[in-house]
Design an enzyme around this catalytic site. Structure first.
Site, mmCIF file in Angstrom:
data_model
loop_
_atom_site.group_PDB
_atom_site.id
_atom_site.type_symbol
_atom_site.label_atom_id
_atom_site.label_comp_id
_atom_site.label_asym_id
_atom_site.label_seq_id
_atom_site.Cartn_x
_atom_site.Cartn_y
_atom_site.Cartn_z
ATOM 1 C CG ASN A 7 0.245 43.707 25.189
ATOM 2 O OD1 ASN A 7 0.223 44.937 25.306
ATOM 3 N ND2 ASN A 7 -0.672 42.924 25.732
ATOM 4 C CG HIS A 86 -4.908 41.945 26.339
ATOM 5 N ND1 HIS A 86 -4.951 41.786 27.707
ATOM 6 C CD2 HIS A 86 -3.779 41.328 25.922
ATOM 7 C CE1 HIS A 86 -3.877 41.109 28.086
ATOM 8 N NE2 HIS A 86 -3.153 40.818 27.025
ATOM 9 C CD GLU A 159 -2.567 37.097 25.220
ATOM 10 O OE1 GLU A 159 -1.355 37.229 25.175
ATOM 11 O OE2 GLU A 159 -3.310 37.887 25.840
ATOM 12 C CB SER A 205 3.708 32.453 30.648
ATOM 13 O OG SER A 205 2.996 33.012 31.730
ATOM 14 N N GLY A 226 3.997 39.544 26.409
ATOM 15 C CA GLY A 226 3.822 40.651 27.341
ATOM 16 C C GLY A 226 5.097 40.891 28.133
ATOM 17 N N GLY A 227 5.165 40.304 29.325
ATOM 18 C CA GLY A 227 6.274 40.526 30.248
ATOM 19 C C GLY A 227 7.653 40.433 29.609
HETATM 20 P P1 PGA Z 1 2.587 37.650 29.195
HETATM 21 O O1 PGA Z 1 1.395 38.551 28.615
HETATM 22 O O2 PGA Z 1 3.487 37.324 28.052
HETATM 23 O O3 PGA Z 1 3.245 38.535 30.229
HETATM 24 O O4 PGA Z 1 1.962 36.442 29.792
HETATM 25 C C1 PGA Z 1 0.819 38.256 27.390
HETATM 26 C C2 PGA Z 1 -0.339 39.191 27.177
HETATM 27 O O5 PGA Z 1 -1.082 39.468 28.127
HETATM 28 O O6 PGA Z 1 -0.555 39.675 26.049
#
Ligand code: PGA
Length: 246
Positions: A7, A86, A159, A205, A226-227
């Protein structure tokens, strides 16, 4: 092979970067979800990864919905998966469980695989409301699927909002808590007499250091990342870990 859903959120800033990022993480167990403007660049850059969208509109094949993109348009473009509900869209754009229901139904009707996001805030967790919040998100968010009465696959991504890396002091949930939530959702789906196959993802995370602790469990079919999906080295390791499992 377990799935890694990348994502990208509202990243990167330019097409060349998007193409490079896509190429760097091109693998058969990846679904790449770039911003709409980069879908074409990503499609041209990958040979193995699937294409995903970060959102869609709930109505129509085409129509008077300025700024929106339909399920049919995505499907015809070659998108296979779509993230729905989301927490960032719920928070910044006022998405509700009802809009999630409409979008999920539209996705399924067009032949897209929905990735429906659920999860509680830190406050809700501390107030002991985690199960209630998730039960409402699922009961309402999937309510339109029951009447379609057909077999199709969906993903539910747990999430927890407090675990998403952009939340203050975020850290990943524990695999044990995630499994407890998945088991709660499975029981709920039985009670709701939900018939179609559901697979579960964890997001929040996820990184190369913790991916294995989640993905090693048969109940967790993959990760929503995400990140770390913007960091090719980190992402490469997550993809490798995910590929080791059935
Ligand atoms: P993250 O984001 O891996 O940066 O925590 C996940 C997401 O919001 O889909």
């Amino acid at each position: 092979m377990k799935l890694v859903i990348a994502n990208w959120k509202m990243n990167p800033a330019a097409e060349a970067e998007a193409a490079a990022l896509a190429q760097a993480s091109d693998a058969g167990n990846v679904v790449m979800c770039p911003p709409f403007v980069f879908l074409e660049a990503v499609r041209g850059a990958v040979t193995k990864a699937k294409l995903g969208a970060q959102d869609l509109f709930w109505a129509g094949f085409t129509g008077p919905y300025t700024g929106e993109v339909s399920a049919t348009e995505l499907k015809n473009f070659g998108v296979s998966h779509v993230i729905i509900g989301h927490s960032e869209r719920r928070r910044h754009l006022g998405e509700t469980n009802e809009t999630v229901a409409q979008k999920t139904a539209a996705a399924v009707a067009a032949g897209l695989t929905p990735i429906v996001c659920v999860g509680e805030t830190g406050e809700q967790k501390h107030a002991g409301q985690r199960e209630n919040v998730i039960a409402e998100q699922i009961t309402i968010g999937l309510q339109k699927l029951k009447i379609l009465n057909s077999k199709f696959k969906i993903f539910i991504a747990y999430e927890p909002i407090w675990a998403v890396s952009t939340s203050p002091n975020a850290q990943a949930d524990t695999p044990e808590e995630t499994l407890a939530v998945i088991s709660f959702i499975k029981d709920l789906l039985l009670k709701l007499e939900y018939q179609s196959p559901v697979s579960f993802l964890y997001g929040g995370s996820v990184n190369a250091a913790n991916a294995d602790s989640f993905l090693r469990h048969p109940e967790i079919a993959g990760a929503l990342v995400g990140g770390a999906s913007l960091q090719p080295e980190e992402m490469g390791k997550i993809i490798e870990i995910a590929a080791q499992y059935e």
